[in-house]
Motif scaffolding. Structure first.
Motif, PDB file in Angstrom:
ATOM      1  N   LYS A 173       0.828  -1.211   0.000  1.00 22.11           N
ATOM      2  CA  LYS A 173       0.000   0.000   0.000  1.00 22.11           C
ATOM      3  C   LYS A 173       0.862   1.261   0.000  1.00 22.11           C
ATOM      4  O   LYS A 173       0.505   2.275  -0.597  1.00 22.11           O
ATOM      5  CB  LYS A 173      -0.939  -0.009   1.208  1.00 22.11           C
ATOM      6  N   MET A 174       2.006   1.177   0.658  1.00 23.94           N
ATOM      7  CA  MET A 174       2.906   2.320   0.742  1.00 23.94           C
ATOM      8  C   MET A 174       3.809   2.439  -0.484  1.00 23.94           C
ATOM      9  O   MET A 174       4.646   3.336  -0.557  1.00 23.94           O
ATOM     10  CB  MET A 174       3.762   2.215   2.010  1.00 23.94           C
ATOM     11  N   GLY A 175       3.649   1.525  -1.442  1.00 21.49           N
ATOM     12  CA  GLY A 175       4.434   1.596  -2.671  1.00 21.49           C
ATOM     13  C   GLY A 175       5.703   0.777  -2.651  1.00 21.49           C
ATOM     14  O   GLY A 175       6.537   0.905  -3.560  1.00 21.49           O
ATOM     15  N   GLY A 176       5.869  -0.057  -1.646  1.00 23.76           N
ATOM     16  CA  GLY A 176       7.069  -0.886  -1.566  1.00 23.76           C
ATOM     17  C   GLY A 176       7.099  -1.938  -2.656  1.00 23.76           C
ATOM     18  O   GLY A 176       6.058  -2.412  -3.106  1.00 23.76           O
ATOM     19  N   MET A 177       8.294  -2.270  -3.096  1.00 18.97           N
ATOM     20  CA  MET A 177       8.453  -3.277  -4.132  1.00 18.97           C
ATOM     21  C   MET A 177       8.525  -4.655  -3.479  1.00 18.97           C
ATOM     22  O   MET A 177       9.404  -4.916  -2.646  1.00 18.97           O
ATOM     23  CB  MET A 177       9.723  -3.041  -4.942  1.00 18.97           C
ATOM     24  N   ILE A 178       7.603  -5.516  -3.834  1.00 19.18           N
ATOM     25  CA  ILE A 178       7.588  -6.873  -3.301  1.00 19.18           C
ATOM     26  C   ILE A 178       8.478  -7.740  -4.192  1.00 19.18           C
ATOM     27  O   ILE A 178       8.183  -7.936  -5.366  1.00 19.18           O
ATOM     28  CB  ILE A 178       6.151  -7.442  -3.267  1.00 19.18           C
ATOM     29  N   ASP A 179       9.571  -8.223  -3.621  1.00 24.49           N
ATOM     30  CA  ASP A 179      10.497  -9.048  -4.394  1.00 24.49           C
ATOM     31  C   ASP A 179      10.605 -10.456  -3.798  1.00 24.49           C
ATOM     32  O   ASP A 179      11.650 -11.079  -3.820  1.00 24.49           O
ATOM     33  CB  ASP A 179      11.870  -8.387  -4.495  1.00 24.49           C
ATOM     34  N   PHE A 180       9.477 -10.917  -3.238  1.00 24.10           N
ATOM     35  CA  PHE A 180       9.402 -12.267  -2.692  1.00 24.10           C
ATOM     36  C   PHE A 180       8.007 -12.807  -2.984  1.00 24.10           C
ATOM     37  O   PHE A 180       7.071 -12.054  -3.206  1.00 24.10           O
ATOM     38  CB  PHE A 180       9.683 -12.281  -1.186  1.00 24.10           C
ATOM     39  N   THR A 181       7.896 -14.121  -2.977  1.00 19.04           N
ATOM     40  CA  THR A 181       6.605 -14.745  -3.238  1.00 19.04           C
ATOM     41  C   THR A 181       5.849 -14.963  -1.936  1.00 19.04           C
ATOM     42  O   THR A 181       6.445 -14.923  -0.838  1.00 19.04           O
ATOM     43  CB  THR A 181       6.786 -16.114  -3.924  1.00 19.04           C
ATOM     44  N   ASP A 182       4.560 -15.210  -2.040  1.00 20.66           N
ATOM     45  CA  ASP A 182       3.780 -15.550  -0.847  1.00 20.66           C
ATOM     46  C   ASP A 182       4.293 -16.845  -0.224  1.00 20.66           C
ATOM     47  O   ASP A 182       4.322 -16.979   0.999  1.00 20.66           O
ATOM     48  CB  ASP A 182       2.290 -15.677  -1.180  1.00 20.66           C
ATOM     49  N   GLU A 183       4.729 -17.786  -1.056  1.00 16.29           N
ATOM     50  CA  GLU A 183       5.300 -19.028  -0.528  1.00 16.29           C
ATOM     51  C   GLU A 183       6.534 -18.740   0.323  1.00 16.29           C
ATOM     52  O   GLU A 183       6.704 -19.330   1.390  1.00 16.29           O
ATOM     53  CB  GLU A 183       5.682 -19.974  -1.667  1.00 16.29           C
ATOM     54  N   GLU A 184       7.398 -17.854  -0.147  1.00 15.98           N
ATOM     55  CA  GLU A 184       8.595 -17.499   0.621  1.00 15.98           C
ATOM     56  C   GLU A 184       8.216 -16.818   1.928  1.00 15.98           C
ATOM     57  O   GLU A 184       8.816 -17.100   2.979  1.00 15.98           O
ATOM     58  CB  GLU A 184       9.510 -16.608  -0.212  1.00 15.98           C
ATOM     59  N   LEU A 185       7.244 -15.939   1.880  1.00 19.34           N
ATOM     60  CA  LEU A 185       6.790 -15.250   3.086  1.00 19.34           C
ATOM     61  C   LEU A 185       6.250 -16.253   4.106  1.00 19.34           C
ATOM     62  O   LEU A 185       6.618 -16.208   5.287  1.00 19.34           O
ATOM     63  CB  LEU A 185       5.698 -14.229   2.730  1.00 19.34           C
ATOM     64  N   ILE A 186       5.409 -17.147   3.661  1.00 24.66           N
ATOM     65  CA  ILE A 186       4.787 -18.124   4.562  1.00 24.66           C
ATOM     66  C   ILE A 186       5.836 -19.087   5.119  1.00 24.66           C
ATOM     67  O   ILE A 186       5.869 -19.356   6.323  1.00 24.66           O
ATOM     68  CB  ILE A 186       3.647 -18.870   3.839  1.00 24.66           C
ATOM     69  N   PHE A 187       6.708 -19.578   4.259  1.00 29.47           N
ATOM     70  CA  PHE A 187       7.754 -20.490   4.712  1.00 29.47           C
ATOM     71  C   PHE A 187       8.614 -19.830   5.797  1.00 29.47           C
ATOM     72  O   PHE A 187       8.898 -20.428   6.841  1.00 29.47           O
ATOM     73  CB  PHE A 187       8.633 -20.937   3.547  1.00 29.47           C
ATOM     74  N   THR A 188       9.010 -18.606   5.541  1.00 32.12           N
ATOM     75  CA  THR A 188       9.863 -17.882   6.485  1.00 32.12           C
ATOM     76  C   THR A 188       9.148 -17.618   7.804  1.00 32.12           C
ATOM     77  O   THR A 188       9.719 -17.828   8.877  1.00 32.12           O
ATOM     78  CB  THR A 188      10.335 -16.556   5.863  1.00 32.12           C
ATOM     79  N   ALA A 189       7.913 -17.178   7.737  1.00 32.79           N
ATOM     80  CA  ALA A 189       7.162 -16.893   8.965  1.00 32.79           C
ATOM     81  C   ALA A 189       6.975 -18.156   9.800  1.00 32.79           C
ATOM     82  O   ALA A 189       7.163 -18.129  11.026  1.00 32.79           O
ATOM     83  CB  ALA A 189       5.801 -16.276   8.628  1.00 32.79           C
TER      84      ALA A 189
END
Length: 119
Positions: A87-103
């Motif tokens: 929302k703030m304009g940040g560039m997302i350079d990871f996948t949802d899978e990577e986010l979930i795996f990491t969390a």
């Protein structure tokens, strides 16, 4: 999300099953990654269910089942932070899978070694 000092076995089992469901839904029921993760969580099921998020009583989720509560809380926060960042304009350079795996696995070392728990 909230803080608790104890959890009953039913809640712990629900949190454990929720973890397994997230893994299957995220990485695909038959993927190599899913199979490996399910094997890991099957081998360490009792430790995952009993582990606190912290071994210090005055720290976060320092109770039986606290590890599971903590990783689910971190996952929900990570998803919210991603949305805010976008929302703030940040560039997302990871996948949802990577986010979930990491969390889900950011504190995996707290479970200890093959031979003994860390907490």
């Amino acid at each position: 999300m909230g803080f608790a000092t104890t959890m009953n076995k039913t809640h712990i089992n629900e949190q454990y099953n929720k973890l397994l469901t997230i893994i299957k839904e995220t990485f695909g029921e038959d993927s190599v990654r899913t199979k490996g993760l399910l094997k890991l969580y099957e081998d360490f099921e009792e430790r995952v269910k009993s582990a606190p998020a912290s071994g210090r009583l005055n720290f976060h989720n320092a109770y039986e089942g606290g590890y599971l509560d903590h990783i689910h809380n971190v996952l929900e926060c990570a998803k919210m932070v991603k949305k805010l960042y976008e929302k703030m304009g940040g560039m997302i350079d990871f996948t949802d899978e990577e986010l979930i795996f990491t969390a889900l696995h950011h504190d995996l070392g707290k479970l200890g070694t093959v031979d003994e728990p860390y907490y």
